[in-house]
Enzyme design. Structure first.
Site, PDB file in Angstrom:
ATOM      1  N   SER A  33       0.811  -1.211   0.000  1.00 39.34           N
ATOM      2  CA  SER A  33       0.000   0.000   0.000  1.00 39.34           C
ATOM      3  C   SER A  33       0.850   1.269   0.000  1.00 39.34           C
ATOM      4  CB  SER A  33      -0.921   0.009   1.217  1.00 39.34           C
ATOM      5  OG  SER A  33      -1.730  -1.141   1.227  1.00 39.34           O
TER       6      SER A  33
HETATM    7  N1  SAH Z   1      -1.062  -4.538   3.761  1.00 38.97           N
HETATM    8  C1  SAH Z   1      -0.542  -5.094   2.544  1.00 38.97           C
HETATM    9  C2  SAH Z   1      -1.542  -4.893   1.425  1.00 38.97           C
HETATM   10  C3  SAH Z   1      -1.475  -5.986   0.421  1.00 38.97           C
HETATM   11  S1  SAH Z   1      -2.728  -5.893  -0.829  1.00 38.97           S
HETATM   12  C4  SAH Z   1       0.766  -4.423   2.187  1.00 38.97           C
HETATM   13  O1  SAH Z   1       0.911  -3.206   2.437  1.00 38.97           O
HETATM   14  O2  SAH Z   1       1.634  -5.075   1.622  1.00 38.97           O
HETATM   15  C5  SAH Z   1      -4.031  -6.860  -0.114  1.00 38.97           C
HETATM   16  C6  SAH Z   1      -3.736  -8.322   0.119  1.00 38.97           C
HETATM   17  O3  SAH Z   1      -4.987  -8.953   0.460  1.00 38.97           O
HETATM   18  C7  SAH Z   1      -3.207  -9.081  -1.086  1.00 38.97           C
HETATM   19  O4  SAH Z   1      -1.971  -9.663  -0.745  1.00 38.97           O
HETATM   20  C8  SAH Z   1      -4.269 -10.148  -1.360  1.00 38.97           C
HETATM   21  O5  SAH Z   1      -3.736 -11.374  -1.797  1.00 38.97           O
HETATM   22  C9  SAH Z   1      -4.953 -10.282  -0.018  1.00 38.97           C
HETATM   23  N2  SAH Z   1      -6.320 -10.804  -0.050  1.00 38.97           N
HETATM   24  C10 SAH Z   1      -7.262 -10.614  -0.998  1.00 38.97           C
HETATM   25  N3  SAH Z   1      -8.398 -11.256  -0.674  1.00 38.97           N
HETATM   26  C11 SAH Z   1      -8.174 -11.882   0.508  1.00 38.97           C
HETATM   27  C12 SAH Z   1      -8.967 -12.719   1.358  1.00 38.97           C
HETATM   28  N4  SAH Z   1     -10.214 -13.035   1.061  1.00 38.97           N
HETATM   29  N5  SAH Z   1      -8.393 -13.166   2.493  1.00 38.97           N
HETATM   30  C13 SAH Z   1      -7.112 -12.861   2.818  1.00 38.97           C
HETATM   31  N6  SAH Z   1      -6.319 -12.087   2.051  1.00 38.97           N
HETATM   32  C14 SAH Z   1      -6.842 -11.602   0.917  1.00 38.97           C
END
Ligand code: SAH
Length: 177
Positions: A33
């Site tokens: 993010s």
């Molecule tokens: N906080 C993280 C954001 C990653 S983007 C950072 O700053 O790196 C959001 C993440 O949510 C992705 O890695 C995606 O694979 C995950 N995601 C999407 N749907 C999901 C679900 N149903 N359960 C768990 N994770 C999920």
């Protein structure tokens, strides 16, 4: 945030953009993010040392590290196994060993460890999942991007059986799958 090197959570080919205030690719079509949004969400969440925090969407593990740095006991769920493995490596490298990571579907939350003082979603559901508000402790708070395409940042505060909802910024996160 100054204590957590964002670089550790970014793939080598994007590390020269460590201080860019925008999201960066981390593989599997996902992103780490934007720092400003991480800061805003963390502030909204109002984390205190010892708080039990559930994070949905471990991704790179960067937000996870920020929460751990604030003294929270973090439980984080990621649906993509490879991302969870890489996040574990980055968190271990920086010494955040108390963080618990699990591969699974965040829509279910983590019932065995509920209730949580704080819940934060870093992927956007179309609506706040009831399974997650059910796992929120009395006096607890949930922060999530909610909606499809463009979303709004939603904060939910539980007081007994009452849930109060507050909306703030327009945001854009990857969808929760
Ligand atoms: N906080 C993280 C954001 C990653 S983007 C950072 O700053 O790196 C959001 C993440 O949510 C992705 O890695 C995606 O694979 C995950 N995601 C999407 N749907 C999901 C679900 N149903 N359960 C768990 N994770 C999920």
């Amino acid at each position: 945030m100054a204590a957590v090197p964002r670089r550790t959570f970014i793939p080598p080919e994007h590390q020269h953009e460590e201080f860019a205030d925008n999201p960066l690719p981390i593989g599997h079509g996902q992103t780490i993010s934007q720092p400003l949004i991480v800061a805003w969400m963390t502030q909204e969440l109002d984390v205190h040392p010892g708080a039990k925090v559930l994070e949905i969407g471990t991704g790179s593990g960067y937000q996870t590290a920020i929460l751990a740095e604030l003294g929270a006991n973090v439980y984080s769920i990621e649906i993509e196994p490879d991302l969870s493995t890489r996040a574990r490596r980055a968190l271990d490298e920086l010494g955040y060993e108390r963080v618990r990571l699990r591969v699974g579907n965040g829509y279910d939350g983590w019932p065995d460890e509920a209730p949580f003082d704080r819940i934060v979603l870093t992927a956007a559901p179309p609506d706040v999942p009831e399974a997650l508000t059910d796992q929120l402790a009395d006096g607890g708070r949930l922060v999530a991007p909610v909606g499809t395409d463009w979303q709004v940042l939603v904060r939910i505060d539980r007081s007994g059986s009452r849930l109060a909802r507050h909306e703030s910024w327009p945001v854009r996160f990857v969808p929760m799958r």
